[in-house]
Design an enzyme around this catalytic site. Structure first.
Site, PDB file in Angstrom:
ATOM      1  N   LYS A  28       0.826  -1.205   0.000  1.00 11.26           N
ATOM      2  CA  LYS A  28       0.000   0.000   0.000  1.00 11.26           C
ATOM      3  C   LYS A  28       0.859   1.254   0.000  1.00 11.26           C
ATOM      4  CE  LYS A  28      -3.685  -2.486   2.389  1.00 11.26           C
ATOM      5  NZ  LYS A  28      -4.391  -2.747   3.660  1.00 11.26           N
TER       6      LYS A  28
ATOM      7  N   GLN B  48      -4.300  -1.767   9.782  1.00 10.41           N
ATOM      8  CA  GLN B  48      -4.216  -3.051   9.100  1.00 10.41           C
ATOM      9  C   GLN B  48      -4.833  -4.148   9.961  1.00 10.41           C
ATOM     10  OE1 GLN B  48      -3.146  -3.643   5.937  1.00 10.41           O
ATOM     11  NE2 GLN B  48      -3.844  -5.746   6.250  1.00 10.41           N
TER      12      GLN B  48
ATOM     13  N   ASP C 120     -10.492   2.738   4.248  1.00  5.77           N
ATOM     14  CA  ASP C 120     -10.901   1.342   4.073  1.00  5.77           C
ATOM     15  C   ASP C 120     -12.402   1.229   3.840  1.00  5.77           C
ATOM     16  OD1 ASP C 120      -8.696  -0.408   4.079  1.00  5.77           O
ATOM     17  OD2 ASP C 120      -8.457  -0.207   6.237  1.00  5.77           O
TER      18      ASP C 120
END
Length: 301
Positions: A53, A97, A120
């Site tokens: 990412k 994460q 997200d």
């Protein structure tokens, strides 16, 4: 043989588009978009995902920073860290994460991130807005699937679609966008007729639903769940599942939910694993970050 829906190539195309848009954005006097990635513990897979990412962010012109925290961090300490980032006007996007250690409530963590910085798309407000067809930040994997269907010109209007998997971050939002009316405010609707299956769907029923499907999207993590005799000739197969297995030669490799070699002889189009939805998810995360940065800038003006 099925047409291969190359997610890796498409992701690069999208990242190049974003790179140009962000460069133009910065040239108009805006600062570069920013991400802060929190990773708790030392799980190798999580560190690999975050590294991918960050690399993608740097490629498109997003300032990304990884914040590493030990696995013994308390939930309150993590929530406090998130709140500090919420209040930092120089930060556009925040992601934690997953998974986090069992001592930390994952839902509390997701909902602690300010909805406008939740790149997200996991916050209950963003999920709720998606469910009522309002503009929002969409979970990146679900958005990746929809973007692939659009960019590869897979017709969804009135088609039968089966979504296998009902997770709140993947299966459910995919199903919501597939069935939604394109005329609604979000613009994400795809006007398909959707059946949602899951682990308790009887095997014979799952097979029947799949054989009637023009589009199958599977996200279960069960290797070879979808076999060739379950697929209508010419159907489109989007394989979101990813599992590491040891094959008959003793080698470790990644596979999806679909028996790729056999299904690709029947399907009209299919995504590979790896190289399908995975790279696209990272690209759409970058898209979400730029969206968050634009919203932050508009709010400040």
């Amino acid at each position: 043989m099925a047409r291969i829906l190359d997610g890796k190539a498409l992701a690069m195309e999208i990242k190049k588009e974003l790179k140009q848009k962000i460069a133009q954005w910065v040239s108009l006097g805006n600062r570069a978009p920013t991400i802060r990635c929190i990773i708790v513990g030392d799980d190798p897979a999580s560190h690999t995902y975050v590294r991918n990412k960050v690399e993608a962010a740097k490629f498109v012109g997003i300032d990304a920073l990884t914040i590493n925290r030990d696995s013994d961090i308390t939930e309150e300490q993590l929530l406090s860290e998130i709140q500090n980032l919420n209040e930092d006007n120089s930060v556009d996007g925040i992601l934690v994460q997953l998974p986090v250690p069992d001592t930390i409530n994952e839902r509390r963590v997701c909902d602690a991130i300010a909805p406008e910085k939740d790149i997200d798309g996991f916050h209950i407000i963003n999920i709720g807005r998606l469910c009522v067809d309002l503009p929002t930040i969409v979970p990146a994997t679900a958005l990746a699937v929809v973007e692939m269907l659009k960019r590869f010109n897979i017709d969804t209007f009135g088609r039968n679609a089966v979504v296998i998997g009902r997770s709140k971050n993947v299966g459910m939002p995919i199903a919501m966008m597939l069935h939604s009316d394109k005329r609604h405010e979000s613009g994400l609707g795809m006007d398909a007729t959707v059946t949602i299956c899951h682990r308790y769907t009887p095997k014979d029923k799952l097979e029947a639903y799949c054989r009637n499907a023009d589009i199958i999207i599977t996200a279960t993590g069960l290797p070879k769940l979808i076999k060739a005799d379950m697929v209508k000739p010419g159907a489109t197969i989007i394989d979101v599942g990813i599992t590491r297995i040891t094959d008959e030669n003793g080698k470790s490799r990644l596979v999806g939910d679909v028996d790729y070699e056999e299904v690709s002889k029947i399907a009209g189009a299919i995504t590979p694993v790896p190289g399908g939805v995975g790279p696209m998810t990272v690209a759409m995360l970058m898209h979400n970050t730029f969206q968050a940065a634009q919203s932050q800038a508009n709010k400040s003006n």
